[in-house]
Design an enzyme around this catalytic site. Structure first.
Site, mmCIF file in Angstrom:
data_model
loop_
_atom_site.group_PDB
_atom_site.id
_atom_site.type_symbol
_atom_site.label_atom_id
_atom_site.label_comp_id
_atom_site.label_asym_id
_atom_site.label_seq_id
_atom_site.Cartn_x
_atom_site.Cartn_y
_atom_site.Cartn_z
ATOM 1 N N CYS A 53 23.017 -21.777 8.382
ATOM 2 C CA CYS A 53 23.319 -20.347 8.376
ATOM 3 C C CYS A 53 23.886 -19.924 9.727
ATOM 4 O O CYS A 53 23.136 -19.636 10.662
ATOM 5 C CB CYS A 53 22.058 -19.549 8.049
ATOM 6 S SG CYS A 53 22.352 -17.779 8.017
ATOM 7 N N CYS A 96 22.825 -16.502 10.888
ATOM 8 C CA CYS A 96 21.455 -16.422 11.436
ATOM 9 C C CYS A 96 21.386 -17.026 12.834
ATOM 10 O O CYS A 96 20.735 -16.486 13.719
ATOM 11 C CB CYS A 96 20.451 -17.204 10.595
ATOM 12 S SG CYS A 96 20.677 -17.137 8.835
ATOM 13 N N ASP A 97 22.011 -18.168 13.015
ATOM 14 C CA ASP A 97 21.740 -18.970 14.211
ATOM 15 C C ASP A 97 22.895 -19.068 15.209
ATOM 16 O O ASP A 97 22.692 -19.476 16.348
ATOM 17 C CB ASP A 97 21.361 -20.398 13.781
ATOM 18 C CG ASP A 97 20.102 -20.417 12.919
ATOM 19 O OD1 ASP A 97 19.252 -19.534 13.113
ATOM 20 O OD2 ASP A 97 19.986 -21.302 12.053
#
Ligand code: NAP
Length: 315
Positions: free
Chosen positions: A139, A142-143
Site C-alpha cells: 500500500c 499507506c506507507d
C-alpha cells in the site's frame, strides 16, 4: 427454550466492522462481532500489517496500525459488543433468521453486516516474509511517505490503475520509481497510462517478473527476470510495493449473494444493502476503489444505520 436470535451479527474486525459495532451497540442492537482467530488469523484486518498510519484523521502525529485497531476494539467493547475471536466458517442467508457459524458456535441473526475485508495479493518471493515491513509494502498510499522510502529508488510491481496511481504517488518522495510489469502493455486506463509514461521519474521495466527481493535487514534491491529472454538483472532500490490487486474475503457467502466475478460483494449505490434483504456489506469486501481505513470506517457506520432502519421496519 426458544433459541436466542441476535439482532445483528458483524463479520470482520477492521475499521468497517468495529465502526459498525460501535454504532449498532449505541443503537441498542447488542451486536455480536466475529473478529477472526487470534492464532494464525489476523483480527483487526490490514492495518495490523501496516506500521505508521499517518492519514487517519484525528491523529496528527500518526499512529501505529495495531495501536489504532486496539483502540477501535476497545471502543466496540465499551458499548457492549460481544466479540468472538473465531473465524466464521458458514453463513446461511437462505432463510430468516440467518445463520452464522464458527467452529465453536452457531448463531441466528436478523441482520448481518459483512465487513470481512480484502487482502492485498502478494507474490510470496523467497525473502518476502523476512523483509515484510522492512521495505516491502502492499500500500503505497499507506506507507510511501515514511522516511525510510524517501530520496531513493523504489519499485512498484503491477500494470493496472493501482500500479500507475501508486507509482505516480511515490514519485513525490522517491528519487526514481521503476514499474515492473509482466507484459509489454499496461492494463491501466489510457489517461493513467499517459501520466505514467511521460513522468520523468518513472522507468518502465517491461516483460519482467520479480524473482526475489534483496537485502539483509532492509530492502536494498529487487532481482527481476525478463520473461522473454530469461535474462536477470538487479534493480537497486529502498522499497518494493505490490500493486497486483486485492482479493476480497467473501468466500463464506459465495453463491448466496450477488458479487462481481472477482468476489467483491455488490451493494446498492449509496447504501450498504446487498442483494439479500437484511444483509449489509461495508469496507474493502465491497470497495475496490478507495480501500482506505477512513472510508471503511465510514461505510461501517452506514451499514449499522442501514441495519438499524431495516430492523425497525421489520420488527
Ligand atoms: P488490476 O486491474 O487487477 O491490475 C493488477 C495488475 O497486476 C495487472 O497489471 C496484472 O498484470 C498484475 N498482476 C496480477 N497478478 C500478477 C502476478 N502474479 N505477477 C505479476 N503481475 C501481476 O488491479 P488494480 O490495479 O488494483 O485495480 C483494481 C480495480 O480498481 C480496477 O478496476 C481499477 O480500474 C480500479 N482502480 C481505479 C483507480 C482509479 O481510477 N483511480 C485506482 C486504482 C484502482 P496483467 O495486466 O498482466 O494481468
Amino acid at each position: 427454550m426458544a433459541e436466542a436470535i441476535e439482532q445483528v451479527v458483524i463479520i470482520g474486525s477492521g475499521p468497517a466492522g468495529h465502526t459498525a459495532a460501535v454504532y449498532a451497540a449505541r443503537a441498542n442492537l447488542q451486536p455480536v462481532l466475529f473478529e477472526g482467530e487470534t492464532r494464525g488469523g489476523l483480527p483487526g484486518g490490514q492495518l495490523m500489517i501496516t506500521t505508521e498510519v499517518e492519514n487517519y484523521p484525528g491523529f496528527p502525529k500518526g499512529i501505529q496500525g495495531p495501536e489504532l485497531m486496539a483502540a477501535f476494539r476497545q471502543q466496540s467493547l465499551r458499548f457492549g459488543t460481544r466479540i468472538h475471536s473465531e473465524d466464521v466458517t458458514r453463513v446461511d442467508l437462505k432463510r430468516q433468521p440467518f445463520t452464522v457459524a464458527s467452529a465453536q458456535r452457531e448463531l441466528k441473526a436478523r441482520a448481518i453486516i459483512i465487513a470481512s475485508g480484502a487482502n492485498a495479493k502478494r507474490l510470496h518471493l523467497p525473502s518476502e516474509d523476512r523483509l515484510w515491513n522492512k521495505g516491502i509494502s502492499a500500500c503505497a498510499v499507506c506507507d510511501g511517505a515514511l522516511p525510510a522510502f524517501r530520496n531513493q529508488p523504489l519499485v512498484v510491481i503491477g500494470g493496472g490503475d493501482s500500479a500507475v496511481e501508486e507509482a505516480t504517488y511515490l514519485t513525490k518522495f522517491a528519487s526514481k520509481v521503476y514499474v515492473v510489469h509482466r507484459r509489454d502493455t499496461l492494463r491501466a486506463s489510457k489517461i493513467m497510462q499517459e501520466r505514467l509514461l511521460k513522468h520523468p521519474k518513472i522507468e518502465m521495466v517491461w516483460n519482467a517478473i520479480p524473482l526475489d527481493v534483496l537485502g539483509t535487514d532492509v530492502v536494498t534491491g529487487v532481482k527481476v527476470q525478463d520473461v522473454k529472454t530469461k535474462a536477470t538483472r538487479e534493480l537497486t532500490c529502498g522499497g518494493l510495493f505490490y500493486a497486483i490487486g486485492h482479493q476480497p474475503n467473501s468466500d463464506v457467502v459465495q453463491g448466496q449473494i450477488e458479487m462481481a466475478p472477482d468476489g467483491y460483494i455488490l451493494t446498492k449505490p449509496g447504501t450498504t444493502r446487498t442483494s439479500v434483504e437484511g444483509v449489509f456489506a461495508c469496507g474493502d469486501v465491497q470497495d475496490r476503489v478507495y480501500r482506505q481505513a477512513v472510508t471503511a470506517a465510514g461505510s461501517g457506520c452506514m451499514a449499522a444505520l442501514d441495519a438499524e432502519r431495516y430492523l425497525a421496519a421489520h420488527e
